[in-house]
Scaffold this active site. Sequence first.
Site, PDB file in Angstrom:
ATOM      1  N   LYS A 124     -21.390  16.224  32.656  1.00  0.00           N
ATOM      2  CA  LYS A 124     -22.833  16.237  32.962  1.00  0.00           C
ATOM      3  C   LYS A 124     -23.560  17.373  32.261  1.00  0.00           C
ATOM      4  O   LYS A 124     -22.961  18.364  31.855  1.00  0.00           O
ATOM      5  CB  LYS A 124     -23.042  16.275  34.479  1.00  0.00           C
ATOM      6  CG  LYS A 124     -22.811  14.876  35.061  1.00  0.00           C
ATOM      7  CD  LYS A 124     -23.266  14.701  36.467  1.00  0.00           C
ATOM      8  CE  LYS A 124     -23.017  13.235  36.882  1.00  0.00           C
ATOM      9  NZ  LYS A 124     -23.102  13.037  38.321  1.00  0.00           N
ATOM     10  N   ARG A 180     -14.844  12.144  40.420  1.00  0.00           N
ATOM     11  CA  ARG A 180     -15.237  11.028  39.540  1.00  0.00           C
ATOM     12  C   ARG A 180     -15.312  11.549  38.111  1.00  0.00           C
ATOM     13  O   ARG A 180     -16.168  12.368  37.798  1.00  0.00           O
ATOM     14  CB  ARG A 180     -16.591  10.486  40.001  1.00  0.00           C
ATOM     15  CG  ARG A 180     -17.108   9.307  39.195  1.00  0.00           C
ATOM     16  CD  ARG A 180     -18.478   8.871  39.683  1.00  0.00           C
ATOM     17  NE  ARG A 180     -19.005   7.761  38.911  1.00  0.00           N
ATOM     18  CZ  ARG A 180     -19.613   7.916  37.741  1.00  0.00           C
ATOM     19  NH1 ARG A 180     -19.781   9.107  37.220  1.00  0.00           N
ATOM     20  NH2 ARG A 180     -20.065   6.850  37.089  1.00  0.00           N
TER      21      ARG A 180
HETATM   22  C1  7PJ Z   1     -22.284   9.723  39.774  1.00  0.00           C
HETATM   23  C2  7PJ Z   1     -22.144   8.399  40.149  1.00  0.00           C
HETATM   24  C3  7PJ Z   1     -21.953  10.760  40.702  1.00  0.00           C
HETATM   25  C4  7PJ Z   1     -21.362   9.006  42.244  1.00  0.00           C
HETATM   26  C5  7PJ Z   1     -22.911   8.487  38.130  1.00  0.00           C
HETATM   27  C6  7PJ Z   1     -22.842  10.127  35.006  1.00  0.00           C
HETATM   28  C7  7PJ Z   1     -23.956   9.452  35.693  1.00  0.00           C
HETATM   29  N1  7PJ Z   1     -21.688   8.022  41.376  1.00  0.00           N
HETATM   30  N2  7PJ Z   1     -22.557   7.629  39.114  1.00  0.00           N
HETATM   31  N3  7PJ Z   1     -21.502  10.334  41.926  1.00  0.00           N
HETATM   32  N4  7PJ Z   1     -22.756   9.766  38.490  1.00  0.00           N
HETATM   33  N5  7PJ Z   1     -20.908   8.690  43.461  1.00  0.00           N
HETATM   34  O1  7PJ Z   1     -21.663   9.803  35.157  1.00  0.00           O
HETATM   35  O2  7PJ Z   1     -23.173  11.071  34.231  1.00  0.00           O
HETATM   36  O3  7PJ Z   1     -22.073  11.967  40.478  1.00  0.00           O
HETATM   37  S1  7PJ Z   1     -23.523   7.953  36.585  1.00  0.00           S
END
Ligand code: 7PJ
Length: 274
Positions: A222, A256
């Site tokens: 990020k 994640r």
């Molecule tokens: C997240 C997500 C996060 C959860 C994305 C990226 C943006 N779902 N989906 N938490 N980020 N739960 O991966 O940069 O931080 S998409």
Amino acid sequence: MLFHCGRFRLNFDQPQVMGIVNVTPDSFSDGGQFQQVDAAVHHALTLIEQGAAVLDIGGESTRPNATPVSLTEELQRVVPVIEALVARDIPVPISIDTYKPAVMQAAIAAGASIVNDVRGLQEPGALEVVAKSDAGVCIMHMQGMPQTMQLDPHYEDVVAEVKLFLQTQRDMCLAAGIAQDRIMLDPGFGFGKTRAHNIALAKALPEFSELGCPLLVGLSRKSVLGQMTGNDVDARLHASVAAAVISAMQGAHLLRVHDVKATVEALKVVAALK
Ligand code: 7PJ
């Protein structure tokens, strides 16, 4: 700590990894649908080999300024990938990264076991879809919407406000009959947050554990890590692994990430030292 999702049980006594599978056409624009599905399935199987405990399938980018994708297009992207993975009887649950109730519904019907909603089940009908299923759910906090959320994020007390939102949405789930052991919470790093907000939330992770649900943290690649290191998105591996390790030590249960192999290895050290 056992998390229930469909026919799966995830043991969060040690931190686990959720591998990101983006089904977005960018690099396959001339390859057509089959190639896109095939590439996503191949990537997903690689992430399982590398130790992912969950696969997170997403068909619409929620990055700042991302163009929204139509319902039809999102369904056409994710459903065939879920079906193909379920047909292979993979040993890990599939999570669907969407805020659209119709996509949740179709994904669950195709065999997804977790709904990962960056809007925290605020879309009308979303709560009902999850409540009627046996899927697990991840409630994430976001201020504003992806198109504009990074323009001017503002909080009086970011930790208290995010915590209150997660608690409110958790209580809404409980009242709708979704058991506590099917609910995960996520402060939503980068979603309507400045660098200072993200840092305050990261430091406050132990407080979020008080809500009694497993915590998911997504910091992988990020922009806040770009701000800290000066590196572009394709050179944030080391920063991402550091963020995952620190989050796990602060009490995060599910990380994640894009880089599954490196993160799984690093988390083995965390587990051994805990
Ligand atoms: C997240 C997500 C996060 C959860 C994305 C990226 C943006 N779902 N989906 N938490 N980020 N739960 O991966 O940069 O931080 S998409």
